[in-house]
Design a protein around this motif. Sequence first.
Motif, PDB file in Angstrom:
ATOM      1  N   PHE A  99      26.366 -26.295  16.523  1.00 39.27           N
ATOM      2  CA  PHE A  99      25.287 -25.324  16.589  1.00 39.27           C
ATOM      3  C   PHE A  99      24.909 -25.008  18.038  1.00 39.27           C
ATOM      4  O   PHE A  99      24.761 -23.848  18.421  1.00 39.27           O
ATOM      5  N   LEU A 100      24.756 -26.058  18.864  1.00 39.50           N
ATOM      6  CA  LEU A 100      24.245 -25.824  20.212  1.00 39.50           C
ATOM      7  C   LEU A 100      25.221 -25.020  21.064  1.00 39.50           C
ATOM      8  O   LEU A 100      24.796 -24.236  21.904  1.00 39.50           O
ATOM      9  N   VAL A 101      26.536 -25.221  20.848  1.00 35.88           N
ATOM     10  CA  VAL A 101      27.492 -24.437  21.629  1.00 35.88           C
ATOM     11  C   VAL A 101      27.303 -22.956  21.319  1.00 35.88           C
ATOM     12  O   VAL A 101      27.220 -22.118  22.216  1.00 35.88           O
ATOM     13  N   TRP A 102      27.212 -22.653  20.023  1.00 39.16           N
ATOM     14  CA  TRP A 102      26.987 -21.255  19.636  1.00 39.16           C
ATOM     15  C   TRP A 102      25.667 -20.746  20.190  1.00 39.16           C
ATOM     16  O   TRP A 102      25.582 -19.657  20.757  1.00 39.16           O
ATOM     17  N   TRP A 103      24.619 -21.546  20.066  1.00 42.85           N
ATOM     18  CA  TRP A 103      23.284 -21.137  20.497  1.00 42.85           C
ATOM     19  C   TRP A 103      23.261 -20.889  21.997  1.00 42.85           C
ATOM     20  O   TRP A 103      22.674 -19.924  22.487  1.00 42.85           O
ATOM     21  N   GLU A 104      23.917 -21.794  22.735  1.00 44.94           N
ATOM     22  CA  GLU A 104      23.929 -21.639  24.183  1.00 44.94           C
ATOM     23  C   GLU A 104      24.626 -20.345  24.567  1.00 44.94           C
ATOM     24  O   GLU A 104      24.189 -19.629  25.473  1.00 44.94           O
ATOM     25  N   ARG A 105      25.718 -20.029  23.862  1.00 47.59           N
ATOM     26  CA  ARG A 105      26.437 -18.789  24.189  1.00 47.59           C
ATOM     27  C   ARG A 105      25.575 -17.580  23.878  1.00 47.59           C
ATOM     28  O   ARG A 105      25.571 -16.601  24.630  1.00 47.59           O
ATOM     29  N   LYS A 106      24.827 -17.644  22.784  1.00 46.89           N
ATOM     30  CA  LYS A 106      23.952 -16.523  22.448  1.00 46.89           C
ATOM     31  C   LYS A 106      22.827 -16.400  23.478  1.00 46.89           C
ATOM     32  O   LYS A 106      22.528 -15.308  23.961  1.00 46.89           O
ATOM     33  N   ILE A 107      22.207 -17.536  23.832  1.00 43.93           N
ATOM     34  CA  ILE A 107      21.078 -17.487  24.770  1.00 43.93           C
ATOM     35  C   ILE A 107      21.542 -16.993  26.128  1.00 43.93           C
ATOM     36  O   ILE A 107      20.925 -16.105  26.735  1.00 43.93           O
ATOM     37  N   SER A 108      22.683 -17.546  26.597  1.00 43.43           N
ATOM     38  CA  SER A 108      23.175 -17.110  27.905  1.00 43.43           C
ATOM     39  C   SER A 108      23.468 -15.622  27.868  1.00 43.43           C
ATOM     40  O   SER A 108      23.149 -14.886  28.799  1.00 43.43           O
ATOM     41  N   ALA A 109      24.057 -15.161  26.751  1.00 43.87           N
ATOM     42  CA  ALA A 109      24.398 -13.752  26.646  1.00 43.87           C
ATOM     43  C   ALA A 109      23.136 -12.896  26.717  1.00 43.87           C
ATOM     44  O   ALA A 109      23.075 -11.927  27.465  1.00 43.87           O
ATOM     45  N   HIS A 110      22.113 -13.278  25.982  1.00 49.32           N
ATOM     46  CA  HIS A 110      20.925 -12.440  25.959  1.00 49.32           C
ATOM     47  C   HIS A 110      20.178 -12.488  27.283  1.00 49.32           C
ATOM     48  O   HIS A 110      19.588 -11.491  27.691  1.00 49.32           O
ATOM     49  N   ILE A 111      20.228 -13.649  27.963  1.00 50.32           N
ATOM     50  CA  ILE A 111      19.581 -13.715  29.275  1.00 50.32           C
ATOM     51  C   ILE A 111      20.304 -12.795  30.252  1.00 50.32           C
ATOM     52  O   ILE A 111      19.688 -12.194  31.126  1.00 50.32           O
ATOM     53  N   GLN A 112      21.617 -12.645  30.065  1.00 51.99           N
ATOM     54  CA  GLN A 112      22.377 -11.788  30.974  1.00 51.99           C
ATOM     55  C   GLN A 112      22.600 -10.393  30.393  1.00 51.99           C
ATOM     56  O   GLN A 112      23.524  -9.702  30.817  1.00 51.99           O
TER      57      GLN A 112
END
Lengths: 175, 421
Positions: B114-127
Amino acid sequence: MMQVLFYFFAAIILVSALGVVLLKNVVHSALLLGLCLAMVAGLYGLLSADFLFAAQVLIYVGAIALLFLFVVLLCGRRAEFSEKPLNQAAPAGLLAALTALALLAGVIVQSKAALRLIMPGPSQAGASTIVSIGNAILGPFAVGMEIVGFILLTALVGAVLLTKRSDKTGDVKEE
Amino acid sequence: MAENVSPVTLELYQKHSKAKVAAGRLWPTEQWANPWSLRSYRRGAMVLAAIVVLGFGLGALIREIGPALTGLHHFYLQLVQDKAPQVPVWAAQALWSLAKAVVILGIVMLNGLFLVWWERKISAHIQSRLGPMFVGGWHGWLQTIADAIKLFLKEDAAPGIRDAWLHTLAPALVFIPVLICFAPVPFGRELEAVNLDIGVLYIFAFTGVSVLGVILAGWASANKYSLLGGLRSAAQFVSYELPRAFSVVPVIALAGSLSLTKIAAVQEGYWLGFFPKWFVFYPIAGPISFVIFLIASVSETNRVPFDIAEAESELVAGFHTEYSGMKWAFFFLTEYAYVFLSCAIMTTFFLGGGGAPLPWLGLVPSWIWFFGKTLFLVFCFMWFRWTFPRLRIDRLMDFNWKFLLPWSFVNILFAVPYLFL
């Protein structure tokens, strides 16, 4: 069950301790030292000395074995392979080891009766030792603890002073 | 606006956004982006809110699962005694403990996925990106599972001059302690695997063993970047362990126990009937402890801005440069497990464990609150990662030894008055 676990831990302790001395590769030795100390923690666990168990893992495995590895790695790959594990000081070392062994054996034999008195029996298994250890350290042994702490602090400050570079006037200078 | 935008888009943009831009109601980063972004951000926020409300509602329906599990345990022991009296009690208990261990292993694995997916989503939205969008349909939710299958099938490529034994041992040595560390974590009321009297000390002790694995990985790879990463990791860990441990001292002193279950239980109740008695809300000492512990935890889990052990721009990938396939995946699984563990114990120490923030919210069970708070802290970890630049190694050490450590000592003094209340 306890017996089986004890012999299991004891066997690993002995084998890994021999490995620390006999292996040629220093990194392997340091790692086996960590294993040996971890298994000693296992023995503490068997004796239901829970605080000693955690402290052993925290300090000896997590810090001391770690620092050994750190130093060994800092020395680089050249230091890893010495030609032979024994040198001309071997007889003296053997003598020192035998003396220590005799001393320990004497202490163990003499204190067998005392050990039986203070060993936690099966009825106490599961009860935490940390409260009584805390009371002892801050109660009857408070002065001793403070002195030990002060000495360690002095050693710490001394080590920092020694490793700092100083110029000709003797003033301690920052790098 | 660019010239190749279609007239329809331009018209829509002018219709929907110009007035709002003038009124300052658009998101600052979105003012010159496409005109539908604000609407989709609003929709996204609503979907997130719906997920949270649904989760809490579902939890309120399920109620507490801790007491039920305790009942199941008693029933199981009774069943074994009745049906198979020749089976010794310790064997039955061992089987039950094994089941707990399997559950924890499952939590750690799912957490990684879950966290790998979540981190990719969060990083994407921050950028201002989208992140994984295709695998599985809805927002790429199957992406990590696809990645995991890929990692399982990957060739285990490693340098020929490596120390083969230690190269294989290192991922295991990194991963096993984190599983051990989860034993005393109370995931809710009566939801800990074991209530250890030395819980705090136990977690700190076994966290340290993982670093041995990191150093070994660095050395066994026979690569100078790996070795540097391993050395940095050791130095960083030994340093940041100190403020991390000392910042918990006020909490331990106030709770009068090292058991995580007890620490969480002490924080139950409310001041004036509505203000939760969490340690983070104790004036002065509480917030300082929390912030020091948070910073030290980010450092201990090797995450940006303290990820000097990996430091892509300096060391390729640090200690795991020479790893691939599942061996490599174990390092990442461990990192995310440690992030989750740090957040879980932070929740226990400072945010009241499974306690509800308001009395009437006690309808929602403790394990939902626990996971909610923990995941919020995990989000903070990710937020830091995509916000701050990496510290240089000497500044990292200065910051620890000259700022965090002295303040963690002073903070113990700040906590003294509470002991006499």
